[in-house]
Design a protein around this motif. Structure first.
Motif, PDB file in Angstrom:
ATOM      1  N   LEU A  25      15.078  -7.233   3.159  1.00  0.00           N
ATOM      2  CA  LEU A  25      16.266  -6.400   3.275  1.00  0.00           C
ATOM      3  C   LEU A  25      17.487  -7.206   3.707  1.00  0.00           C
ATOM      4  CD1 LEU A  25      17.548  -3.632   3.078  1.00  0.00           C
ATOM      5  CD2 LEU A  25      16.850  -3.197   5.449  1.00  0.00           C
ATOM      6  N   GLY A  26      17.333  -8.095   4.668  1.00  0.00           N
ATOM      7  CA  GLY A  26      18.478  -8.877   5.140  1.00  0.00           C
ATOM      8  C   GLY A  26      19.105  -9.708   4.034  1.00  0.00           C
ATOM      9  N   LYS A  27      18.255 -10.399   3.263  1.00  0.00           N
ATOM     10  CA  LYS A  27      18.776 -11.207   2.160  1.00  0.00           C
ATOM     11  C   LYS A  27      19.398 -10.327   1.077  1.00  0.00           C
ATOM     12  CE  LYS A  27      15.523 -15.048   2.762  1.00  0.00           C
ATOM     13  NZ  LYS A  27      14.365 -15.792   2.176  1.00  0.00           N
ATOM     14  N   TRP A  38      23.309 -10.345  -0.305  1.00  0.00           N
ATOM     15  CA  TRP A  38      23.639 -10.452  -1.735  1.00  0.00           C
ATOM     16  C   TRP A  38      24.499  -9.263  -2.167  1.00  0.00           C
ATOM     17  CZ3 TRP A  38      24.720 -13.496  -5.311  1.00  0.00           C
ATOM     18  CH2 TRP A  38      24.462 -13.287  -6.668  1.00  0.00           C
ATOM     19  N   VAL A  39      24.191  -8.078  -1.660  1.00  0.00           N
ATOM     20  CA  VAL A  39      25.009  -6.899  -1.947  1.00  0.00           C
ATOM     21  C   VAL A  39      26.441  -7.123  -1.459  1.00  0.00           C
ATOM     22  CG1 VAL A  39      25.365  -4.469  -1.297  1.00  0.00           C
ATOM     23  CG2 VAL A  39      23.099  -5.260  -2.013  1.00  0.00           C
ATOM     24  N   GLY A  40      26.579  -7.714  -0.291  1.00  0.00           N
ATOM     25  CA  GLY A  40      27.913  -8.015   0.225  1.00  0.00           C
ATOM     26  C   GLY A  40      28.666  -8.995  -0.649  1.00  0.00           C
ATOM     27  N   ARG A  41      27.964  -9.999  -1.145  1.00  0.00           N
ATOM     28  CA  ARG A  41      28.594 -10.977  -2.037  1.00  0.00           C
ATOM     29  C   ARG A  41      29.032 -10.323  -3.339  1.00  0.00           C
ATOM     30  NH1 ARG A  41      25.688 -16.710  -3.439  1.00  0.00           N
ATOM     31  NH2 ARG A  41      27.607 -17.569  -4.308  1.00  0.00           N
ATOM     32  N   LEU A  42      28.177  -9.470  -3.862  1.00  0.00           N
ATOM     33  CA  LEU A  42      28.495  -8.812  -5.119  1.00  0.00           C
ATOM     34  C   LEU A  42      29.621  -7.791  -4.968  1.00  0.00           C
ATOM     35  CD1 LEU A  42      24.892  -8.313  -6.532  1.00  0.00           C
ATOM     36  CD2 LEU A  42      26.626  -9.926  -7.348  1.00  0.00           C
ATOM     37  N   ARG A  72       5.171  -2.234  -1.503  1.00  0.00           N
ATOM     38  CA  ARG A  72       4.623  -0.891  -1.657  1.00  0.00           C
ATOM     39  C   ARG A  72       4.802  -0.076  -0.376  1.00  0.00           C
ATOM     40  NH1 ARG A  72      -1.139  -0.810  -4.398  1.00  0.00           N
ATOM     41  NH2 ARG A  72      -0.435   1.321  -4.809  1.00  0.00           N
ATOM     42  N   PRO A  73       6.068   0.164   0.050  1.00  0.00           N
ATOM     43  CA  PRO A  73       6.303   0.915   1.282  1.00  0.00           C
ATOM     44  C   PRO A  73       6.040   2.400   1.093  1.00  0.00           C
ATOM     45  CG  PRO A  73       8.368   0.456   0.180  1.00  0.00           C
ATOM     46  CD  PRO A  73       7.304  -0.270  -0.605  1.00  0.00           C
ATOM     47  N   SER A  74       6.029   3.133   2.204  1.00  0.00           N
ATOM     48  CA  SER A  74       5.928   4.590   2.164  1.00  0.00           C
ATOM     49  C   SER A  74       7.226   5.171   1.613  1.00  0.00           C
ATOM     50  CB  SER A  74       5.687   5.125   3.579  1.00  0.00           C
ATOM     51  OG  SER A  74       6.850   4.895   4.377  1.00  0.00           O
ATOM     52  N   GLN A  75       7.221   6.479   1.356  1.00  0.00           N
ATOM     53  CA  GLN A  75       8.443   7.133   0.893  1.00  0.00           C
ATOM     54  C   GLN A  75       9.551   7.031   1.939  1.00  0.00           C
ATOM     55  OE1 GLN A  75       8.879   8.412  -2.361  1.00  0.00           O
ATOM     56  NE2 GLN A  75       7.003   7.181  -2.490  1.00  0.00           N
ATOM     57  N   SER A  76       9.188   7.079   3.206  1.00  0.00           N
ATOM     58  CA  SER A  76      10.178   6.899   4.264  1.00  0.00           C
ATOM     59  C   SER A  76      10.801   5.503   4.195  1.00  0.00           C
ATOM     60  CB  SER A  76       9.519   7.115   5.630  1.00  0.00           C
ATOM     61  OG  SER A  76      10.434   6.858   6.668  1.00  0.00           O
ATOM     62  N   GLY A  77       9.959   4.501   3.944  1.00  0.00           N
ATOM     63  CA  GLY A  77      10.470   3.141   3.810  1.00  0.00           C
ATOM     64  C   GLY A  77      11.365   2.975   2.594  1.00  0.00           C
ATOM     65  N   ILE A  78      11.012   3.644   1.504  1.00  0.00           N
ATOM     66  CA  ILE A  78      11.842   3.601   0.295  1.00  0.00           C
ATOM     67  C   ILE A  78      13.198   4.246   0.553  1.00  0.00           C
ATOM     68  CG2 ILE A  78      12.068   4.542  -2.038  1.00  0.00           C
ATOM     69  CD1 ILE A  78       9.044   4.061  -2.363  1.00  0.00           C
ATOM     70  N   ARG A  79      13.193   5.389   1.254  1.00  0.00           N
ATOM     71  CA  ARG A  79      14.468   6.047   1.595  1.00  0.00           C
ATOM     72  C   ARG A  79      15.330   5.135   2.452  1.00  0.00           C
ATOM     73  NH1 ARG A  79      11.356  10.824   1.826  1.00  0.00           N
ATOM     74  NH2 ARG A  79      10.893  10.459   4.011  1.00  0.00           N
ATOM     75  N   ASP A  80      14.726   4.490   3.419  1.00  0.00           N
ATOM     76  CA  ASP A  80      15.483   3.587   4.302  1.00  0.00           C
ATOM     77  C   ASP A  80      16.067   2.421   3.512  1.00  0.00           C
ATOM     78  OD1 ASP A  80      14.821   5.236   6.393  1.00  0.00           O
ATOM     79  OD2 ASP A  80      13.286   3.897   7.236  1.00  0.00           O
ATOM     80  N   TRP A  81      15.280   1.887   2.586  1.00  0.00           N
ATOM     81  CA  TRP A  81      15.715   0.749   1.754  1.00  0.00           C
ATOM     82  C   TRP A  81      16.976   1.102   0.967  1.00  0.00           C
ATOM     83  CZ3 TRP A  81      14.645  -4.303   0.550  1.00  0.00           C
ATOM     84  CH2 TRP A  81      14.980  -4.770  -0.729  1.00  0.00           C
ATOM     85  N   PHE A  82      16.905   2.201   0.224  1.00  0.00           N
ATOM     86  CA  PHE A  82      18.052   2.567  -0.609  1.00  0.00           C
ATOM     87  C   PHE A  82      19.249   2.996   0.243  1.00  0.00           C
ATOM     88  CE2 PHE A  82      14.823   3.002  -3.986  1.00  0.00           C
ATOM     89  CZ  PHE A  82      15.448   2.268  -4.978  1.00  0.00           C
ATOM     90  N   THR A  83      18.986   3.665   1.349  1.00  0.00           N
ATOM     91  CA  THR A  83      20.089   4.096   2.213  1.00  0.00           C
ATOM     92  C   THR A  83      20.816   2.897   2.802  1.00  0.00           C
ATOM     93  OG1 THR A  83      18.955   6.167   2.757  1.00  0.00           O
ATOM     94  CG2 THR A  83      20.696   5.449   4.253  1.00  0.00           C
ATOM     95  N   ALA A  84      20.069   1.903   3.265  1.00  0.00           N
ATOM     96  CA  ALA A  84      20.695   0.704   3.832  1.00  0.00           C
ATOM     97  C   ALA A  84      21.534  -0.021   2.792  1.00  0.00           C
ATOM     98  CB  ALA A  84      19.615  -0.226   4.396  1.00  0.00           C
ATOM     99  N   ILE A  85      21.023  -0.127   1.572  1.00  0.00           N
ATOM    100  CA  ILE A  85      21.772  -0.816   0.514  1.00  0.00           C
ATOM    101  C   ILE A  85      23.010  -0.013   0.124  1.00  0.00           C
ATOM    102  CG2 ILE A  85      21.663  -1.502  -1.921  1.00  0.00           C
ATOM    103  CD1 ILE A  85      18.716  -2.299  -1.373  1.00  0.00           C
TER     104      ILE A  85
END
Length: 296
Positions: free
Chosen positions: A89-91, A95-99, A116-129
Motif C-alpha cells: 500500500l505505501g508504495k 505511485w498514485v501521488g506521482r501520477l 487475497r485480503p478479506s472484503q474489509s481489507g479490499i474496502r480499505d485498499w480502495f478507500t486509501a487509494i
C-alpha cells in the motif's frame, strides 16, 4: 478524505487498453505514437495506458511515465486512464501521488494481487487509494489475475466514495454486473471483450476492449447502435466480431494482437518475458477471420 465535488468524469464509450510496442528490448516510442495517431480518430472514448494489455508489469516506473508521455503527445485531446497495480500500500500510494501530477482522466486500480485480503481489507485498499488520488478511480475487478474477488456489497459500498466513479468488469458474475448497473453510482465498463455486447445491452456504459485495436470502428459502432436501441443493426455488426475476439484470446494477451499489428507493419512482433509470441497458425486464423469480416 479530501473534497472532490469537481470530479464528474464520463467514462462511457469504448476505451482501448493500449499494447506497448517493443523493438530490440526497448519501448518503441515511434511505433506507439503511430498506433495512437491511427486509433484516435476512430470514435473511441480514450486510451488506457499501462494496463495488463500494455505489459505494465514488465515496465519500470520511468518507462511507464515515458509511455504515458508518448500517448499524450500523440493524441493530446484524448482522455487517458493510467493502470496501476501492486500489493504494497505505501508504495502504491507513492505511485498514485506521482501520477497525480500527470494530465490523466483517471486511474485503473485492481484489488491487491497475491495477498487475497478479506472484503474489509479490499474496502480499505480502495478507500486509501481513492483518498490519496487527485483523479477519479476506475475499479478493475479481475479476480483471475489478482486472486481476490470483490463482492457486490463491497463494490456498492465503495461507489459512495466521490472519487470512485466506474468499474472495469471482468468478474464474470452477471448478477453482480446487473446490480451495479441498476445501482447507478458506478459506470460499468465491460472488461471481458466477449461480454461487451451483453453488458451494453443491459445498460452498461461501455467497454475497455483490447480486441478493438483492430476493427476499431466496428466496435465503436456496435456500442453506438446499442445506445440508440438499434438492436438488429448492432447484432449484425457484432456477430462477425465474436470469432475474432475468441481467436485474439486463444493465446495469452497481448500476443495475438501484437501478431496482427506486426503483420500490418505497425509494430514489431515482440513481447517482454515471460510473455512470448503467438504461434504462426493462430496468426493465419486471425488473418482469415479479418478477411471474412472485410467481406461482410
Amino acid at each position: 478524505m479530501q473534497d472532490a465535488p469537481h470530479l464528474s468524469p464520463d467514462f462511457s464509450g469504448l476505451w482501448i487498453p493500449l499494447i506497448t510496442p517493443f523493438r530490440d528490448g526497448a519501448v518503441d516510442h515511434p511505433a506507439l505514437a503511430g498506433l495512437v495517431e491511427r486509433l484516435a480518430p476512430t470514435g473511441i472514448a480514450g486510451f488506457v495506458v499501462c494496463g495488463s494489455t500494455g505489459e505494465a508489469a514488465a515496465l519500470d516506473e520511468d518507462e511507464q511515465l515515458a509511455v504515458l508521455d508518448t500517448v499524450a503527445r500523440a493524441a493530446p485531446s484524448m482522455p487517458r486512464i493510467m493502470g496501476i497495480s501492486g500489493y504494497h500500500l505505501g508504495k502504491t500510494l507513492a505511485w498514485v501521488g506521482r501520477l497525480g501530477e500527470q494530465n490523466i482522466a483517471g486511474l485503473l486500480v485492481p484489488a491487491p494481487n497475491y495477498i487475497r485480503p478479506s472484503q474489509s481489507g479490499i474496502r480499505d485498499w480502495f478507500t486509501a487509494i481513492a483518498d490519496a488520488s487527485a483523479v477519479p478511480i476506475v475499479i478493475y475487478d479481475i479476480p483471475y489475475r489478482t486472486g481476490a474477488s470483490i463482492a457486490r456489497d463491497t463494490l456498492l459500498s465503495l461507489a459512495a466514495h466521490p472519487r470512485i466513479r466506474a468499474i472495469k468488469d471482468c468478474g464474470g458474475d452477471m448478477a453482480k454486473t446487473r446490480a451495479l448497473i441498476a445501482g447507478g453510482r458506478l459506470q460499468v465498463l465491460a472488461g471481458e471483450d466477449a461480454q461487451m455486447f451483453g453488458t451494453a445491452l443491459e445498460g452498461g456504459a461501455g467497454a475497455i476492449a483490447a480486441s478493438a485495436h483492430v476493427q476499431t470502428a466496428r466496435f465503436v459502432d456496435v456500442l453506438r447502435l446499442l445506445g440508440e436501441e438499434r438492436l438488429k443493426e448492432a447484432r449484425a455488426l457484432w456477430q462477425p466480431l465474436s470469432p475474432l475476439i475468441e481467436a485474439l484470446f486463444a493465446d495469452a494477451n497481448p500476443g495475438p494482437i501484437k501478431a496482427l499489428l506486426a503483420h500490418d507493419g505497425l509494430i514489431a512482433d515482440e513481447l517482454r518475458p515471460p510473455m512470448t509470441r503467438s504461434p504462426a497458425n493462430l496468426l493465419d486464423r486471425l488473418l482469415a477471420i479479418q478477411s471474412a469480416i472485410s467481406r461482410r
